[in-house]
Every structure is written in C-alpha cells, then in structure tokens.
Enzyme design. Sequence first.
Site, mmCIF file in Angstrom:
data_model
loop_
_atom_site.group_PDB
_atom_site.id
_atom_site.type_symbol
_atom_site.label_atom_id
_atom_site.label_comp_id
_atom_site.label_asym_id
_atom_site.label_seq_id
_atom_site.Cartn_x
_atom_site.Cartn_y
_atom_site.Cartn_z
ATOM 1 C CD GLU A 1 -3.001 -1.181 2.321
ATOM 2 O OE1 GLU A 1 -3.655 -2.166 2.209
ATOM 3 O OE2 GLU A 1 -2.899 -0.562 3.092
ATOM 4 C CB CYS B 1 3.021 7.349 3.215
ATOM 5 S SG CYS B 1 3.335 5.872 4.518
ATOM 6 C CB CYS C 1 6.661 -5.507 8.586
ATOM 7 S SG CYS C 1 8.202 -4.550 9.748
ATOM 8 C CB CYS D 1 2.367 -2.112 13.647
ATOM 9 S SG CYS D 1 2.817 -1.821 11.896
ATOM 10 C CD GLU E 1 13.310 -0.768 9.806
ATOM 11 O OE1 GLU E 1 12.258 -0.476 10.412
ATOM 12 O OE2 GLU E 1 14.275 -0.110 9.644
ATOM 13 C CB SER F 1 10.123 5.845 9.576
ATOM 14 O OG SER F 1 9.600 5.495 10.959
ATOM 15 C CB SER G 1 9.993 3.539 15.753
ATOM 16 O OG SER G 1 9.368 3.950 14.613
ATOM 17 C CG LEU G 2 12.689 5.579 22.100
ATOM 18 C CD1 LEU G 2 14.057 4.853 21.493
ATOM 19 C CD2 LEU G 2 13.059 6.949 22.466
ATOM 20 C CG HIS G 3 7.211 2.986 19.504
ATOM 21 N ND1 HIS G 3 6.932 4.222 18.840
ATOM 22 C CD2 HIS G 3 7.320 2.047 18.462
ATOM 23 C CE1 HIS G 3 7.002 3.944 17.386
ATOM 24 N NE2 HIS G 3 7.220 2.553 17.202
ATOM 25 C CB CYS H 1 2.293 5.246 10.285
ATOM 26 S SG CYS H 1 2.814 6.652 9.629
HETATM 27 N N1 SAH Z 1 9.535 0.176 10.294
HETATM 28 C C1 SAH Z 1 9.500 1.500 10.201
HETATM 29 C C2 SAH Z 1 8.241 2.043 9.485
HETATM 30 C C3 SAH Z 1 7.282 1.729 10.085
HETATM 31 S S1 SAH Z 1 5.800 2.667 9.942
HETATM 32 C C4 SAH Z 1 9.732 1.882 11.861
HETATM 33 O O1 SAH Z 1 9.338 0.934 12.739
HETATM 34 O O2 SAH Z 1 9.522 3.021 12.051
HETATM 35 C C5 SAH Z 1 6.028 4.232 10.801
HETATM 36 C C6 SAH Z 1 5.498 4.511 12.003
HETATM 37 O O3 SAH Z 1 4.166 4.220 12.323
HETATM 38 C C7 SAH Z 1 6.333 3.950 13.065
HETATM 39 O O4 SAH Z 1 6.968 4.769 14.115
HETATM 40 C C8 SAH Z 1 5.454 2.873 13.663
HETATM 41 O O5 SAH Z 1 5.706 2.361 15.018
HETATM 42 C C9 SAH Z 1 4.072 3.516 13.550
HETATM 43 N N2 SAH Z 1 2.707 3.014 14.020
HETATM 44 C C10 SAH Z 1 2.501 1.591 13.722
HETATM 45 N N3 SAH Z 1 1.563 1.182 13.841
HETATM 46 C C11 SAH Z 1 0.948 2.207 14.390
HETATM 47 C C12 SAH Z 1 -0.755 2.574 14.789
HETATM 48 N N4 SAH Z 1 -1.550 1.642 14.740
HETATM 49 N N5 SAH Z 1 -1.007 4.211 14.935
HETATM 50 C C13 SAH Z 1 0.054 4.907 14.827
HETATM 51 N N6 SAH Z 1 1.325 4.734 14.608
HETATM 52 C C14 SAH Z 1 1.488 3.412 14.277
#
Ligand code: SAH
Length: 361
Positions: free
Chosen positions: A89, A102, A109, A116, A158, A187, A210-212, A334
Amino acid sequence: MNLLGRSTPELETELKSSGQSAFRGRQIADWIYRKGARSFDEMSNLSQNLRATLSEKYQLDFPEIDTRHASLDGSHKLLLKMHDGERIETVHLPYPDRASVCVSSQAGCAMACAFCATGLGGFRRNLSTAEIIAQPLLAAHEAGGKIPTHIVFMGMGEPLLNLQNVLPAIHLMHDVMGIPMRNITVSTVGIIAGIEKLAEQKLQFTLAISLHAPEDELRHRLIPTSTKTSVADIVRAARNYVAKTGRRVTFEYVVLGGVNDQIEHATLLAKLCKGWPCHVNLIPWNAVQGASFEGVQFHSPVAQDLRRFRRTLEDSGVTVTQRVQRGADVAAACGQLSTLARKSELNQAGGSRVSLVNNLA
Ligand code: SAH
C-alpha cells in the site's frame, strides 16, 4: 529488462550498449521519473524507430493498481499488486502547499510491533528499487502528474533492512525526480547497523527512529524483535548519526493509552532527549483490529494524558510535534497498512466495509 528503477548513469550505459548516445539515456530518465511516462510510446522526443526498438528490448514494468481508496479529506490510498501477486500500500497526502507520499519498503514486515497492523501480518519479501520508486510515480500520476514534495518511508516494512533497494530509490527521488533530500524521511524501528551505515553516507534526508518506550523492558514487550537492542544503543547510534551528518533526528513515539503515556514515561523520555539535536514526534495510536498487548486491547491515549505527556517533554526543553489525524474513512495510516488485516476485516464485514484510520502528517 525493466528500465524502471534504473539510475540515469545505468540508463546511459544501457543505451550506449544498444548503439545509442548517452543523451538518450538521460532523456528516458527524464520521461520516466519527471514526466511520468508509463510506456516508451509516450516518449515523443525519441524517434519512432528508437521507441520501437526500446519496446522490443525493454519493459517499463509498473505494479498494477489493484484498488484506490479516496478519503473525504483528499488523501488517497493505493493498493498495488506486484508481479508475483504480493500486495502493498501507498498513501498520497495532498496539502494546499505540498504533497506527501507514504511509501512501503517491504511486502509485510518482520518487526512484529504489537500495535501495528503490518506487524501482525508478518514478513513477505523486500521490494525492489523499481517497486519502491513506482509508488511516488503512480501516486503522482493519480494526482494529475504533480511530483510529490515530500516522501515518508512509513508504509509497510522496515526500510533499514532493505537498504540495498531503498538507497537507490532515495537517489532517484532526489537526483532525478528533484525531491529535496531533507523532505525525504526514512523511519526505522531502530536497526543499529543500518543507522551506522547511513551515518557514514552523510546523506541529508531525515532519519526518524521509532522509540515508543523510554526504557528497555517496555520497549522489548512492544517490539518483541528488538530485545537485542537497548534504548541506550539507540540513543548512542542516533547521537553518532547527528554528529556525522549534522542532521537532527526524530524519535517517533506511538502513544498507547495507559501503556507508555504516563508521566514517568515522559520524564524518562525527556531525560534521553535533553541537550542534543533531536525531537519527539508523538503519534496517537490508531486503532488496529486484533492488536492487543498481553491479552489486553490497546487503546488510543485520552486527551488529558496526551496533553500532560507533551507538556512534560516541553517543560524539559524537548521539541515535540504531534501527528495530525487525517482520513479516518480510508485504511491508510502508518502502521495501519496491512492487506492481510484489511482482507480479514472485509471478510468479517461481508466485504462491505473498509475502516482503518489515516493519520499521516
Ligand atoms: N518500520 C519502520 C516504518 C514503520 S511505519 C518503523 O518502525 O519506524 C512508521 C511509524 O508508524 C512507526 O513509528 C510505527 O511504529 C508507527 N505505527 C505503527 N502502527 C501504528 C498505529 N496503529 N498507529 C499509529 N502509528 C503506528
């Protein structure tokens, strides 16, 4: 041979090997990447003879547009079908003064982030350079030929585990399509070897990590494939990246209600970010059907917690931005891009409903 995905020098070499001048290679690059040609027939400044020879010898192989979903707010999602049947997508987000695309870097992945949609579906394969560059080209074509001003590698996959195909695509976006390097954001889930490799290349695109979670225990639970990487490793790699490239990095932080949005998380995160050029991008979680955390459904943060989280960071001097939610009516955010999840959702709803949320900025 598919000429889509080839760089200008590669096209020059190829044309020279067919007894043509290198200039023809540059013209073809211009047609494919700037003028949006989908066939050799459209290349009107090449002779008919040459166009016929090109059609015999080469292809311009684009993925097929399987379905389009237009959001009421103007964003569009394209579901693309690859030659082997894989589906990915791409999301096109127009704004009054710019347009962002995007892009996906892999089909599926392997990172398995618990919140996600793509992570839930598993890994299929890497996308080729042609399949990556086709995405902004097809999005531009759908938008009347306007080349996007911004690219975010925040679709499926990724990107740092597919650098061999992602980097040539970035060069095409910048060198040939003319998209400013700083407007391209890559990202990553935090692949240290990839971040180190990129730091050496000293490219000027924007790196988002992506730290989270601000500490290992929670981060490892949210991203089960990250257990060999500590938050300290990530901060070290990010600071090295800043030192080498002179570019500020972004930490993405998907805000999960009651999971990582409490004051203690904000305080720890602020400590990590203080005093060096980084900024935090808060992404309120978008609902993904079936995404649960140790048996409990995730939920989006409540407004009050989100505000407090943001203020705690800001009060410590950390720069914070927050993702704007757009297009709640198409499946396009995302982390929400998942053909598998979408299909099962459609099945459950008797094929009548598409309901994921779009929040790309
Ligand atoms: N693999 C990369 C790119 C992934 S998508 C990464 O991990 O950064 C980009 C961003 O969207 C990432 O920060 C991912 O964690 C975030 N993301 C994933 N699922 C999501 C959701 N349901 N709501 C909001 N952001 C989300």
